[in-house]
Enzyme design. Sequence first.
Site, PDB file in Angstrom:
ATOM      1  N   ASP A  65       8.354  25.321 -21.572  1.00 12.07           N
ATOM      2  CA  ASP A  65       8.904  24.857 -20.380  1.00 12.07           C
ATOM      3  C   ASP A  65      10.036  26.291 -20.167  1.00 12.07           C
ATOM      4  O   ASP A  65       9.983  27.271 -20.493  1.00 12.07           O
ATOM      5  CB  ASP A  65       9.853  23.612 -20.639  1.00 12.07           C
TER       6      ASP A  65
ATOM      7  N   ASP B 267       9.017  19.321 -10.758  1.00 16.79           N
ATOM      8  CA  ASP B 267       8.448  17.620 -11.859  1.00 16.79           C
ATOM      9  C   ASP B 267       8.220  16.607 -10.699  1.00 16.79           C
ATOM     10  O   ASP B 267       8.299  16.847  -9.338  1.00 16.79           O
ATOM     11  CB  ASP B 267       9.824  17.069 -11.893  1.00 16.79           C
TER      12      ASP B 267
END
Length: 673
Positions: free
Chosen positions: A176, A231
């Site tokens: 991430d 996202d």
Amino acid sequence: MRHLLPRTTRRRVVGALTAGLLCTTGLAAPALAAPADVPARPALADGLALTPPMGFNNWNSTNCRAEFDESMVKGIADLFVDEGLKAAGYQYVNLDDCWALPSRDADGKLVPDPVRFPDGIKAVADYVHSKGLKLGIYTSAGTKTCNSAGFPGALGHEYSDAQQFADWGVDYLKYDNCNNQGVDAEQRYTTMRDALKATGRPIVYSICEWGQNKPWEWASDVGHLWRTTGDISDNWGSMLSILKQNLPLASYAGPGHWNDPDMLEVGNGGMTDTEYRSHFSLWSVMAAPLLIGSDLREASPATLDILGNKEVIAVDQDPLGKQGAVVSSEGGRWVIAKEMKDGSRAVALFNETGEAQRIGTTAAAVGLPSADAYTLRDLWQHRSYNTAGTISATVPAHGTVLVRVAADRHWALQPPAVELGLSGSPLVQAGRPAAMASTVTDLGRTPATHVSVSLGGPAGWSVKPTSGTTANVLPTGHSLRTSWRVTAPPGTATGSYALTLRTVYRSPTGVPVENLLPVTATVVVPPPSGVSYLSDLPWLSTTNGYGPVERDTSNGESAAGDGHPLTIGGAVYAKGLGAHAESDIAYYTGGACTTVTADVGVDDEKGSKGTVAFEIRADGGTVLTTGVLTNADAAQPITADVRGAQVVHLVVTDGADGIDSDHADWADAQLSC
């Protein structure tokens, strides 16, 4: 974990989608063409991820809740085997954030949470491997991961962490982008690439930096896949926005290096099964990683049917590794074609809009060679037909017809493809007859014979043909046209109702074929005379990027009623609509209204964030657009002429930069009739 830096709190959001025939009429699309000459970059020469990775990730369904633990992970591995998902190609069982303790040990090593994983990660990996599957893990290219608890990230610990992962038997790393301390992205992700390589263990490397630094331009020899967007959330607006950001990047994808538009939401409950089939079809045509994001322990048969469709999966996993390219997208009617290794084409006919649409193309347009006829395989119906070259269908709202078409010398063994269509207004006033017309068209090279058509409605409805319903023969390109009179009983409540158009015909060899087209009719009432606040009127349908559209408050991104007073440029409004891009709010106006007025802008609650554009559409035509507005802009007063329109749409698009923080207010929105 999936996280965007501009959002202070991330949560899985279930959007409010109001069932109905009329919703979006085509939210803004991006530029469709990738750069003509993309510089060639080498892929990692390790033989990994030669097709897009397939598996599971827990984040979309569990977040960091206590249910994410060793038992769940092992249970998912069991279900992969028991439900046939392993046999369908799913391989990776991936852990997301919250698997570790917040602090490293005295030697600087990562420590698995002993409550969640009492036997440690290696024991879980051994169990997953015993099922013939592979284990994935998560960390961030920063000092901390994305969760607010502050779990340790790998920045500065890349080689040590990579070796721990290898020692545990990890096969996949999701890396991430949170708490990255401003260190150059390419540098951070390349360091972890080198650390993984140094372990000597084959580990698929997923770069999750959200597309902020255009990894498609530099990461083909760094990772095996890279996120291209922010996202995804479990709603139509989010899925659609991400689709449009990922589609133009087709030329950057290929074996061992894939565009990643984020995980699947199929089965999480925020979309309909029709929308989930579109989601799965489109991700497959885009050669996207297929990572299940729903809790398989609670999956419905419909969810498992979607996720387990081997014919659709074969499109995603085709070894040629081409990402599908956009052929056309006019008016929200998308044609996306993917070249396959065997020379065929997978073709998605995708209906972005909120009403049934005819979407069509040709074999030549999708790149197939000239031929007398073609075999067309419907990958959701699991049926084969022949076509003279036309590839078309009436596609339900938010639906996708996915076919595979080939210049096949055995085409004559298949019955002719027959297209069903139903025209006329789907808006019905109770007790008043509505006129509709059906068409049955032979698209095949061979004739359809003994053709009949019927239209069925809900119990108590009157559905009567007013012209012929049969034809002895339909040659190529010919149609059977039938008129219908449809009446909902007096007193029928407003809302959406299912109709089914059905045709039965025979192939030249006498084999009977039945085709069905589900259609939605919406019972409506005329709008009131005078001036009304739109927040006081019933809408036909809504779609929204996060959470539901709110009446008289801003959009709070989650459950209904979680917004705040509508506020633009310091001015507070008692009435209006709170939306979040991408959004579409449809109202029935019945040709009786004249104007829509409002003050529009980005809600103050987003501070300096948010970029949106407002549009008003009347019967599909755009009658007003604001251009892109930001929080720096004062409320913009608008007046739109909607005279004669049957349906008016209030649309918010995302400013072409993704939907994060796009809180859009229709303040004091009024309709004059």
